[in-house]
Scaffold this active site. Sequence first.
Site, PDB file in Angstrom:
ATOM      1  N   TYR A 434       0.818  -1.228   0.000  1.00 23.58           N
ATOM      2  CA  TYR A 434       0.000   0.000   0.000  1.00 23.58           C
ATOM      3  C   TYR A 434       0.845   1.269   0.000  1.00 23.58           C
ATOM      4  O   TYR A 434       0.480   2.253   0.641  1.00 23.58           O
ATOM      5  CB  TYR A 434      -0.970   0.007   1.189  1.00 23.58           C
ATOM      6  CG  TYR A 434      -1.791  -1.242   1.320  1.00 23.58           C
ATOM      7  CD1 TYR A 434      -2.788  -1.532   0.397  1.00 23.58           C
ATOM      8  CD2 TYR A 434      -1.576  -2.151   2.350  1.00 23.58           C
ATOM      9  CE1 TYR A 434      -3.560  -2.680   0.504  1.00 23.58           C
ATOM     10  CE2 TYR A 434      -2.333  -3.310   2.474  1.00 23.58           C
ATOM     11  CZ  TYR A 434      -3.324  -3.562   1.542  1.00 23.58           C
ATOM     12  OH  TYR A 434      -4.077  -4.716   1.649  1.00 23.58           O
ATOM     13  N   HIS A 435       1.939   1.263  -0.737  1.00 28.18           N
ATOM     14  CA  HIS A 435       2.856   2.411  -0.741  1.00 28.18           C
ATOM     15  C   HIS A 435       3.076   2.896  -2.175  1.00 28.18           C
ATOM     16  O   HIS A 435       4.159   2.770  -2.719  1.00 28.18           O
ATOM     17  CB  HIS A 435       4.194   2.021  -0.100  1.00 28.18           C
ATOM     18  CG  HIS A 435       4.090   1.570   1.307  1.00 28.18           C
ATOM     19  ND1 HIS A 435       5.003   0.714   1.896  1.00 28.18           N
ATOM     20  CD2 HIS A 435       3.166   1.835   2.263  1.00 28.18           C
ATOM     21  CE1 HIS A 435       4.645   0.478   3.151  1.00 28.18           C
ATOM     22  NE2 HIS A 435       3.526   1.143   3.398  1.00 28.18           N
ATOM     23  N   TYR A 436       2.063   3.477  -2.777  1.00 29.46           N
ATOM     24  CA  TYR A 436       2.102   3.849  -4.190  1.00 29.46           C
ATOM     25  C   TYR A 436       2.772   5.213  -4.364  1.00 29.46           C
ATOM     26  O   TYR A 436       2.439   6.168  -3.653  1.00 29.46           O
ATOM     27  CB  TYR A 436       0.683   3.905  -4.757  1.00 29.46           C
ATOM     28  CG  TYR A 436      -0.279   2.952  -4.093  1.00 29.46           C
ATOM     29  CD1 TYR A 436      -0.016   1.582  -4.068  1.00 29.46           C
ATOM     30  CD2 TYR A 436      -1.439   3.408  -3.473  1.00 29.46           C
ATOM     31  CE1 TYR A 436      -0.886   0.700  -3.457  1.00 29.46           C
ATOM     32  CE2 TYR A 436      -2.317   2.533  -2.866  1.00 29.46           C
ATOM     33  CZ  TYR A 436      -2.047   1.189  -2.846  1.00 29.46           C
ATOM     34  OH  TYR A 436      -2.902   0.317  -2.224  1.00 29.46           O
TER      35      TYR A 436
END
Length: 497
Positions: A434-436
């Site tokens: 979840y680290h875009y």
Amino acid sequence: MHPIDSGYDYIVLGGGTAGCVLAARLSESEQARVLLIERGRTMPIESREPARWLSLSEGPLTWPGGTVVQASTGTSVPWARGLGLGGSSGINGMVHIRGHRSSYDEWPGAGAKGWGFDDLLPFFRASETAPHRDPALRGQHGPMTVAPVADPHPVALATLAAATEVGHPLADDISGGLEVGFGLPDLAIVDGHRLGAADAYLTPVLGRPTLNVATNALVHRVIVRNGRAVGVEFSIGDELLTVSCSQEVVLAAGAVGSPEILLRSGIGPSDHLRELGIDTVVDLPGVGEDLHDHPISAMVHRAADPLPDSTGNHTEVLGLLASDGGAVPDLHLLVLSRPDAPQGPTQGFVIAVGLMTPHSRGTLRLSSSDPTTHPLLDPRYLADDRDRAAMLAGLRLAREVAASPAFQPLDTAEIAPGEIPLDQYLKASLGTYYHYVGTCRIGTDDLAVVDTDLTVHGVAGLRVADASVMPSIPSANTNATVLAIAERAAALIAGRP
């Protein structure tokens, strides 16, 4: 919310982590009129319970949708993004950690001059209060109060002991950005509750006459005239609204939302805009390019006897390691004191492996000019063979740690991947951390979107200040870095270095 006026000095698009920082800092000036526009609403009180975060990746607090089918896995990967004031800081795992300084020191060489670790350090410090850490490195007076868990879970303690047994160092402050090894990271949990960016920055200043917040509001486009951003078009329900901006529009909608808005505004690759019937305002080929993320896979362990429940977020310890044993860390080993896996055991733990320095790069494209449609997200996970090799090395390291004698008192056994070959398991289990980042990156080359003061190339009065500007992803959960980027953006807008 006050009634929406026809014009403001500053308009911030996106009320997530970066947007909360920007709205709070820009509205400090008594002369400023600031409008913050957010698609969601106030996060419910239930989201502040730390143990609930694992259930928040689906439902009303997240944007819907996921990636396109990934060539490396044959599946689509769900991509949770926080929807509401505070954004992903309202649904994430509350781990407050900087990347290792080597992450940021790559940025100047990639065109982001002045964005190395030492350049960002004052803004990291401005965002946080870390009372148990070195004040020369860590902030003591910032809005985000963070600290490691006071009473570590038995799984966390076993992990630290196991790490030393297999030869990994222990870090005094794994959140500080200068150490590698295993340690207890700082958590954004205060008095047993999540501390998101909305709680820390926005809620305390909602009464300011200089600040207005529009929620349940969908941004359609930024209005550009004669090369300058002069307003924003957005809707609340069926009502279409237009507000003017005399100073700056600041995009803070994240690595998905910010490029979406730019593209709908006619700022992006002209061929893609033409396909969608959008008039090109600025031909900027890099908008939506360089999309990347930390891919993750997890090994699941069952305990013979029930383990105590976590008093916090189930995520109290992590390792920052180099897959090749070198000096530059490229892996996270993240330990969750519960088995978070479908059809998994009811008692046990997970060791997740996250790739911190992925080489693979993908794209974001609009599926339609309609602002309610989901974009086409293709991070191209594991497209680069180096990423696959590093992930497999990480799974082997995780297995080595879990097999250490330190875990024997917990009487645990690996149930996944078990007998499944690691390369096969990696393909089946690959997901997102979840680290875009990266879709509006800083730089001076033809594919850069913003310059070193975060102004969009070719458009005056328009900046981007969120994870999308990162030239490459830091070796950490990204929320602390987004806070620092937003703090620096506010200083740049105010004319401070």
